[in-house]
Design an enzyme around this catalytic site. Sequence first.
Site, PDB file in Angstrom:
ATOM      1  N   SER A   1       0.796  -1.228   0.000  1.00  0.00           N
ATOM      2  CA  SER A   1       0.000   0.000   0.000  1.00  0.00           C
ATOM      3  C   SER A   1       0.825   1.273   0.000  1.00  0.00           C
ATOM      4  O   SER A   1       0.302   2.344  -0.346  1.00  0.00           O
ATOM      5  CB  SER A   1      -0.941   0.003   1.210  1.00  0.00           C
ATOM      6  OG  SER A   1      -0.205  -0.060   2.419  1.00  0.00           O
TER       7      SER A   1
ATOM      8  N   HIS B   1      -5.500  -4.301  -0.411  1.00  0.00           N
ATOM      9  CA  HIS B   1      -5.377  -3.347  -1.511  1.00  0.00           C
ATOM     10  C   HIS B   1      -5.354  -4.015  -2.882  1.00  0.00           C
ATOM     11  O   HIS B   1      -5.158  -3.338  -3.898  1.00  0.00           O
ATOM     12  CB  HIS B   1      -4.109  -2.508  -1.342  1.00  0.00           C
ATOM     13  CG  HIS B   1      -4.164  -1.565  -0.181  1.00  0.00           C
ATOM     14  ND1 HIS B   1      -3.818  -1.962   1.094  1.00  0.00           N
ATOM     15  CD2 HIS B   1      -4.550  -0.269  -0.084  1.00  0.00           C
ATOM     16  CE1 HIS B   1      -3.967  -0.932   1.918  1.00  0.00           C
ATOM     17  NE2 HIS B   1      -4.419   0.096   1.245  1.00  0.00           N
TER      18      HIS B   1
ATOM     19  N   LYS C   1     -12.629  -1.462   1.683  1.00  0.00           N
ATOM     20  CA  LYS C   1     -12.057  -0.737   0.540  1.00  0.00           C
ATOM     21  C   LYS C   1     -12.889  -1.030  -0.702  1.00  0.00           C
ATOM     22  O   LYS C   1     -13.968  -0.472  -0.862  1.00  0.00           O
ATOM     23  CB  LYS C   1     -10.580  -1.088   0.396  1.00  0.00           C
ATOM     24  CG  LYS C   1      -9.748  -0.560   1.580  1.00  0.00           C
ATOM     25  CD  LYS C   1      -8.282  -0.832   1.427  1.00  0.00           C
ATOM     26  CE  LYS C   1      -7.462  -0.114   2.498  1.00  0.00           C
ATOM     27  NZ  LYS C   1      -7.776  -0.560   3.871  1.00  0.00           N
TER      28      LYS C   1
END
Length: 229
Positions: free
Chosen positions: A8, A36, A68
């Site tokens: 990330s 991610h 996310k």
Amino acid sequence: IITEGVFSMDGDTPDLERLIDLKERYGCLLMVDEAHSMGVLGGTGRGLAEHAHIDPRRVDVWMGTFSKSLVGCGGYVAGSHALINLLKHAASAFVYSVGLAPAMAAASLAALRLLRREPERITTLRARADQLASGLRALGCDLGLRQDGIPVVPVVLGDDFGCLRATRALAEAGIRVMPIVHPAVAREASRLRFFVTAGHSAEQIDATLGAAAQILTASASEPHPSGHV
């Protein structure tokens, strides 16, 4: 062995095949954190295994977050039936935990279904991320280890104060970007971290590059105050 699907801070990915070779050679377990990379990597956004063209069963533990790409809250762990059964009965974090609120589960399920139904979102995401990265490189920005197609776009400034000044100036221009400074990274590696989504338009990326061209140049030329953040 524990790794991330997308790192990330740098916007790069691990060599999954080599990590699998290591874990098989030494008889250990391999866990991948897909916080991610889920909804980002692979032709349909299914993560690192799809990106690396590897059978996901060769990795012992997959974990990630719903907060996310999956627009919810909470997280998940995936693995063999034996592993999941062990975690349910022996992992202290699960023993007194409760299930997700139905609305949260429904939101993440809807996001998964949308991802499956509209894989073109992944293509758009990569195009927008590479548009921003190419423009920043053309401005002379250091993007560190960032790999093509990854929507994490770091701009390494190497100066904590410069990052904070640039963040404030970009915010005033209507662009939200996070400063990553010491001790999250080494002082000489402090950076701005742009996150691109499939919802950003090409025009918005161009506007960001226009603002960055002025702000990053101005920030680099400002005097550095004494001391550290």
